[in-house]
Design a protein around this motif. Structure first.
Motif, short mmCIF file in Angstrom:
data_model
loop_
_atom_site.label_atom_id
_atom_site.label_comp_id
_atom_site.label_asym_id
_atom_site.label_seq_id
_atom_site.Cartn_x
_atom_site.Cartn_y
_atom_site.Cartn_z
N ASP A 148 0.80 -1.22 0.00
CA ASP A 148 0.00 0.00 0.00
C ASP A 148 0.84 1.28 0.00
OD1 ASP A 148 -2.39 -1.38 -0.09
OD2 ASP A 148 -2.64 -1.42 2.08
N LEU A 149 2.16 1.16 -0.08
CA LEU A 149 3.02 2.33 -0.21
C LEU A 149 2.95 2.82 -1.66
CD1 LEU A 149 6.14 1.15 1.83
CD2 LEU A 149 4.44 2.85 2.55
N VAL A 150 2.39 3.99 -1.85
CA VAL A 150 2.12 4.50 -3.19
C VAL A 150 3.13 5.59 -3.59
CG1 VAL A 150 -0.33 3.95 -3.05
CG2 VAL A 150 0.47 6.16 -2.24
N TYR A 151 3.22 5.87 -4.88
CA TYR A 151 4.04 6.95 -5.44
C TYR A 151 5.53 6.79 -5.13
CZ TYR A 151 -0.47 9.26 -6.17
OH TYR A 151 -1.75 9.54 -6.56
N GLN A 152 5.99 5.55 -5.02
CA GLN A 152 7.40 5.32 -4.70
C GLN A 152 8.33 5.91 -5.76
OE1 GLN A 152 8.65 2.95 -1.80
NE2 GLN A 152 6.94 4.29 -1.30
N GLY A 153 8.00 5.71 -7.02
CA GLY A 153 8.85 6.25 -8.09
C GLY A 153 8.90 7.76 -8.07
N GLN A 154 7.77 8.40 -7.84
CA GLN A 154 7.74 9.86 -7.78
C GLN A 154 8.54 10.39 -6.60
OE1 GLN A 154 5.80 12.71 -9.70
NE2 GLN A 154 7.74 13.16 -8.71
N ILE A 155 8.45 9.72 -5.46
CA ILE A 155 9.20 10.15 -4.28
C ILE A 155 10.70 10.03 -4.52
CG2 ILE A 155 9.68 9.61 -1.85
CD1 ILE A 155 6.65 8.73 -1.72
N GLU A 156 11.12 8.93 -5.12
CA GLU A 156 12.54 8.76 -5.44
C GLU A 156 13.01 9.84 -6.41
OE1 GLU A 156 12.99 4.81 -6.90
OE2 GLU A 156 12.45 3.86 -4.98
N GLN A 157 12.16 10.19 -7.35
CA GLN A 157 12.52 11.25 -8.31
C GLN A 157 12.73 12.59 -7.60
OE1 GLN A 157 9.98 11.48 -11.80
NE2 GLN A 157 10.39 13.67 -12.02
N TRP A 158 11.83 12.91 -6.65
CA TRP A 158 12.00 14.15 -5.89
C TRP A 158 13.29 14.14 -5.07
CZ3 TRP A 158 6.26 13.58 -4.40
CH2 TRP A 158 5.45 14.29 -5.30
N GLN A 159 13.61 12.99 -4.48
CA GLN A 159 14.84 12.92 -3.69
C GLN A 159 16.08 13.14 -4.54
OE1 GLN A 159 14.05 9.08 -1.67
NE2 GLN A 159 14.05 10.22 0.25
N GLN A 160 16.03 12.71 -5.79
CA GLN A 160 17.14 12.96 -6.70
C GLN A 160 17.17 14.41 -7.16
OE1 GLN A 160 16.75 10.11 -9.88
NE2 GLN A 160 16.86 8.34 -8.50
N GLU A 161 15.99 14.98 -7.35
CA GLU A 161 15.89 16.36 -7.82
C GLU A 161 16.24 17.37 -6.74
OE1 GLU A 161 12.56 19.21 -10.05
OE2 GLU A 161 12.12 17.10 -9.59
N TYR A 162 15.91 17.02 -5.48
CA TYR A 162 16.18 17.91 -4.34
C TYR A 162 17.03 17.16 -3.31
CZ TYR A 162 12.20 20.40 -6.39
OH TYR A 162 11.34 21.05 -7.25
N PRO A 163 18.28 16.89 -3.63
CA PRO A 163 19.12 16.06 -2.75
C PRO A 163 19.27 16.68 -1.36
CG PRO A 163 20.45 17.15 -4.44
CD PRO A 163 19.03 17.36 -4.82
N GLY A 164 19.01 15.88 -0.36
CA GLY A 164 19.15 16.32 1.02
C GLY A 164 17.98 17.12 1.56
N GLN A 165 17.03 17.48 0.69
CA GLN A 165 15.91 18.30 1.16
C GLN A 165 14.70 17.46 1.55
OE1 GLN A 165 14.72 21.39 -1.59
NE2 GLN A 165 13.42 22.42 -0.09
N LEU A 166 14.51 16.32 0.88
CA LEU A 166 13.35 15.48 1.16
C LEU A 166 13.74 14.20 1.87
CD1 LEU A 166 10.31 14.86 0.83
CD2 LEU A 166 10.88 13.74 -1.35
N GLY A 167 13.16 14.02 3.06
CA GLY A 167 13.30 12.75 3.76
C GLY A 167 12.00 11.97 3.62
N TYR A 168 12.12 10.67 3.49
CA TYR A 168 10.94 9.82 3.33
C TYR A 168 11.05 8.64 4.29
CZ TYR A 168 7.82 6.30 1.29
OH TYR A 168 6.87 5.34 1.10
N GLN A 169 9.98 8.42 5.07
CA GLN A 169 9.99 7.33 6.03
C GLN A 169 8.69 6.52 5.95
OE1 GLN A 169 12.53 6.18 8.19
NE2 GLN A 169 11.04 4.51 8.04
N PRO A 170 8.74 5.30 5.40
CA PRO A 170 7.57 4.44 5.46
C PRO A 170 7.40 3.85 6.86
CG PRO A 170 9.37 3.32 4.34
CD PRO A 170 9.85 4.70 4.64
N VAL A 171 6.15 3.68 7.25
CA VAL A 171 5.80 3.06 8.53
C VAL A 171 4.82 1.93 8.20
CG1 VAL A 171 4.75 3.38 10.78
CG2 VAL A 171 6.13 5.22 9.79
N ILE A 172 5.22 0.69 8.47
CA ILE A 172 4.41 -0.48 8.12
C ILE A 172 4.12 -1.26 9.40
CG2 ILE A 172 4.29 -2.55 6.69
CD1 ILE A 172 6.42 -1.24 4.88
#
Length: 246
Positions: A148-172
């Motif tokens: 159910d973790l959605v938009y994984q590809g988009q989140i990875e793209q943002w992390q590459q585009e804004y290095p060090g600015q976006l943190g992402y933490q899944p909670v399962i």
């Protein structure tokens, strides 16, 4: 006055057995990232409708709605069956105050969500505003199972585009997955595990947005209050802005 416009489905993307994204084209309309509209279908002469936040950015040609298919749900099960070319009704104007316009400035912006409550945050992150306003953005997504973790590809793209600015933490909460935390979000706030995992202080320098299950929101607001983070209101600006998404 509420008005209706007609939309046409261009994609029904299945993320998992219980979550899908309905992508629709319609005549352009104004909204702010984080707002919602109501989707409706006429079934047997009765108009069924429910509020869904937009996950697309204002101005995008395709409207994106991430939806949980509720077992025996009157509308969600029917939306899940729509195919490209099918019609769906959309209310106008968009509503809601869960937008970055309502959030005071801070060093960091925390976007804490459960389930399809991540949708408004995806909409916000698709705009320039959060990247320009906050040095650090932490997106936290709580789900029961990893599928159910959605938009994984988009989140990875943002992390590459804004290095060090976006943190992402899944909670399962119902599976043990490497890289994911497993306790409920309020417990992770209280224990300090969430701030440790994202290497960002969760203090009065932060702005926190909560969207999802009402119990998560209620308990997270209490945990944040213990840390000195007060509710944000129009009369008295604070650190915590929330919206029940249920």
């Amino acid at each position: 006055m509420i008005q209706w416009i007609s939309g046409k489905v261009v994609e029904n993307y299945r993320w998992s057995s219980g979550v899908f994204s309905l992508r629709v084209v319609a005549e352009p309309f104004d909204f702010k990232a984080g707002q919602f509209v109501r989707l409706g279908l006429n079934v047997g002469g009765e108009q069924l409708l429910r509020a869904y936040s937009l996950a697309s950015a204002p101005g995008e040609a395709i409207l994106d709605f991430v939806i949980a298919e509720v077992e025996d749900g009157e509308l969600s099960t029917k939306l899940a069956q729509l195919q490209p070319g099918d019609s769906v009704d959309i209310t106008q104007p968009a509503g809601g105050f869960f937008t970055l316009d309502e959030v005071p400035d801070g060093d960091s912006l925390w976007m804490l969500s459960t389930g399809t409550g991540i949708g408004p945050f995806i909409s916000m992150l698709r705009t320039e505003k959060p990247w320009e306003r906050f040095k650090r953005i932490n997106l936290v997504h709580g789900v029961r199972v990893a599928e159910d973790l959605v938009y994984q590809g988009q989140i990875e793209q943002w992390q590459q585009e804004y290095p060090g600015q976006l943190g992402y933490q899944p909670v399962i909460t119902r599976e043990n997955i490497p890289g994911a935390l497993s306790a409920r979000i309020p417990e992770l706030i209280s224990s300090g595990q969430l701030s440790d995992a994202l290497n960002t202080p969760l203090d009065i320098s932060a702005q926190v947005m909560l969207c999802g299950n009402p119990d998560m929101i209620k308990e997270s607001r209490a945990a944040l209050a213990e840390l000195g983070l007060a509710k944000n209101t129009r009369r008295k600006p604070g650190n915590v802005t929330s919206e029940n998404y249920w």
